[in-house]
Design an enzyme around this catalytic site. Structure first.
Site, short mmCIF file in Angstrom:
data_model
loop_
_atom_site.label_atom_id
_atom_site.label_comp_id
_atom_site.label_asym_id
_atom_site.label_seq_id
_atom_site.Cartn_x
_atom_site.Cartn_y
_atom_site.Cartn_z
N LEU A 138 0.86 -1.17 0.00
CA LEU A 138 0.00 0.00 0.00
C LEU A 138 0.90 1.22 0.00
O LEU A 138 1.95 1.22 0.64
CB LEU A 138 -0.90 0.04 1.24
CG LEU A 138 -2.09 -0.92 1.32
CD1 LEU A 138 -2.80 -0.74 2.65
CD2 LEU A 138 -3.06 -0.71 0.17
N ASP A 139 0.50 2.27 -0.70
CA ASP A 139 1.27 3.51 -0.70
C ASP A 139 1.36 4.07 0.72
O ASP A 139 0.49 3.81 1.57
CB ASP A 139 0.61 4.57 -1.59
CG ASP A 139 0.68 4.21 -3.06
OD1 ASP A 139 1.47 3.32 -3.41
OD2 ASP A 139 -0.07 4.83 -3.84
N LYS A 140 2.36 4.87 0.94
CA LYS A 140 2.56 5.50 2.25
C LYS A 140 1.31 6.26 2.69
O LYS A 140 0.92 6.20 3.86
CB LYS A 140 3.76 6.44 2.19
CG LYS A 140 4.01 7.21 3.47
CD LYS A 140 5.22 8.14 3.33
CE LYS A 140 5.47 8.93 4.60
NZ LYS A 140 6.64 9.84 4.46
N THR A 142 -1.79 5.80 1.86
CA THR A 142 -3.02 5.01 1.85
C THR A 142 -3.16 4.24 3.15
O THR A 142 -2.19 3.71 3.68
CB THR A 142 -3.00 4.02 0.67
OG1 THR A 142 -2.81 4.72 -0.55
CG2 THR A 142 -4.31 3.25 0.58
#
Length: 319
Positions: A138-140, A142
């Site tokens: 997951l993106d930072k 998100t």
């Protein structure tokens, strides 16, 4: 200290240093090279930075994994959404990266918090020194559901589900503008933006990427949507929604405004659906929208007329 000490036997004799480190420490060849560059590898008590150095029979190889273990001092309280003998699922907060880019990086990570939560994951996975048991990303910025395998066998099964798209992830996002359709599919290839290597862009020669969306609720100037991925490309949802003229609120990288949200992107992983790695039975774990995103939704709702929301289908799914 977390140090591996190995006496070179027949298997590693005349092997390149980076290859030997990769085998002994169970990391990728590229990661082994970075460890050597960082001075984490010694041969016969002497630090070596020559990746091509050939080992001799009887050499004493020392691999220092301490920089990774030192990250375990991180004690971020991770809400536990599911736990059993094979796997568990946590509720990742926004602002926390999944794993460090190098073993010497002391940046707080989800990986180090996971080890602190469950030491059993140490050594699990393809690159356990960096992302123990972690088979997805997951993106930072998100938040939401994030799965972790507790055994190597579970890791292999879950990773295969990701690769074959058998694992389903559902997201919630607030996008700018009012979508014309109630639901739709974005099928557009993604690759590195040639003008900025830190960005992803829709490019003809990119890898196929497919995102499905449906409208949950409409506001003046914004749309609250549910999204599901048929592929799992980097920044896929963010780039696809921006490409059709509806960037995510708070997403400065891809054209989103920051008036409502400055410190993160309005993107939340709400449901993770998979087949249990041991039993094969279907399992769905969900995460509620975090308070900061709930507040943003409250702001965009009209104080006079509250639009009727669609039923939240994910609430009917049980873990």
């Amino acid at each position: 200290m977390n140090v591996l000490n190995v006496e070179v036997g027949d298997t590693l004799t005349q092997e390149r240093l980076d290859r030997a480190v990769s085998v002994v420490a169970d990391v990728s060849r590229s990661m082994a090279g970075r460890m050597i560059d960082q001075g984490l590898i010694s041969v016969n008590a002497r630090v070596l930075r020559d990746k091509s150095h050939r080992l001799d029979h009887g050499d004493h190889l020392t691999i220092d994994l301490a920089p990774t273990v030192q990250q375990d001092r991180l004690r971020i309280p991770l809400p536990l959404l599911y736990f059993d003998e094979a796997m568990f699922v946590v509720d990742k907060p926004a602002g926390l990266i999944v794993h460090a880019t190098t073993l010497a990086d002391a940046t707080p990570t989800l990986a180090s918090a996971v080890v602190a939560l469950d030491p059993a994951v140490t050594g699990v996975g393809d690159e356990p020194s960096l992302r123990p048991g972690i088979y997805q990303r997951l993106d930072k910025s998100t938040s939401g559901v994030m799965g972790v395998a507790r055994t190597d066998s579970a890791f292999r099964v879950l990773k295969e589900q990701v690769a074959t798209h058998a694992m389903r992830r559902t997201y919630r996002a607030l996008v700018e503008g009012e979508l014309a359709e109630e639901e739709g599919v974005i099928d557009a290839p993604l690759g590195r933006d040639q003008r900025s290597r830190t960005r992803i862009a829709v490019i003809a020669e990119g890898r196929r990427a497919v995102t499905r969306f449906r409208v949950i609720e409409r506001f003046q100037g914004y749309t609250y949507v549910e999204l599901s991925l048929e592929t799992g490309r980097t920044h896929q949802i963010r780039v696809h929604m921006s490409a059709i003229g509806h960037p995510l609120v708070g997403d400065q990288t891809y054209g989103g405004e920051t008036r409502l949200l400055r410190d993160r992107v309005f993107l939340h992983s709400s449901v993770l659906a998979l087949a249990h790695p041991s039993t094969g039975l279907p399992l769905a774990i969900q995460s509620a929208l975090p308070p900061e995103l709930v507040k943003v939704l409250a702001k965009v709702r009209s104080p006079i007329e509250q639009p009727e929301s669609r039923p939240d289908l994910s609430r009917e799914m049980t873990s």
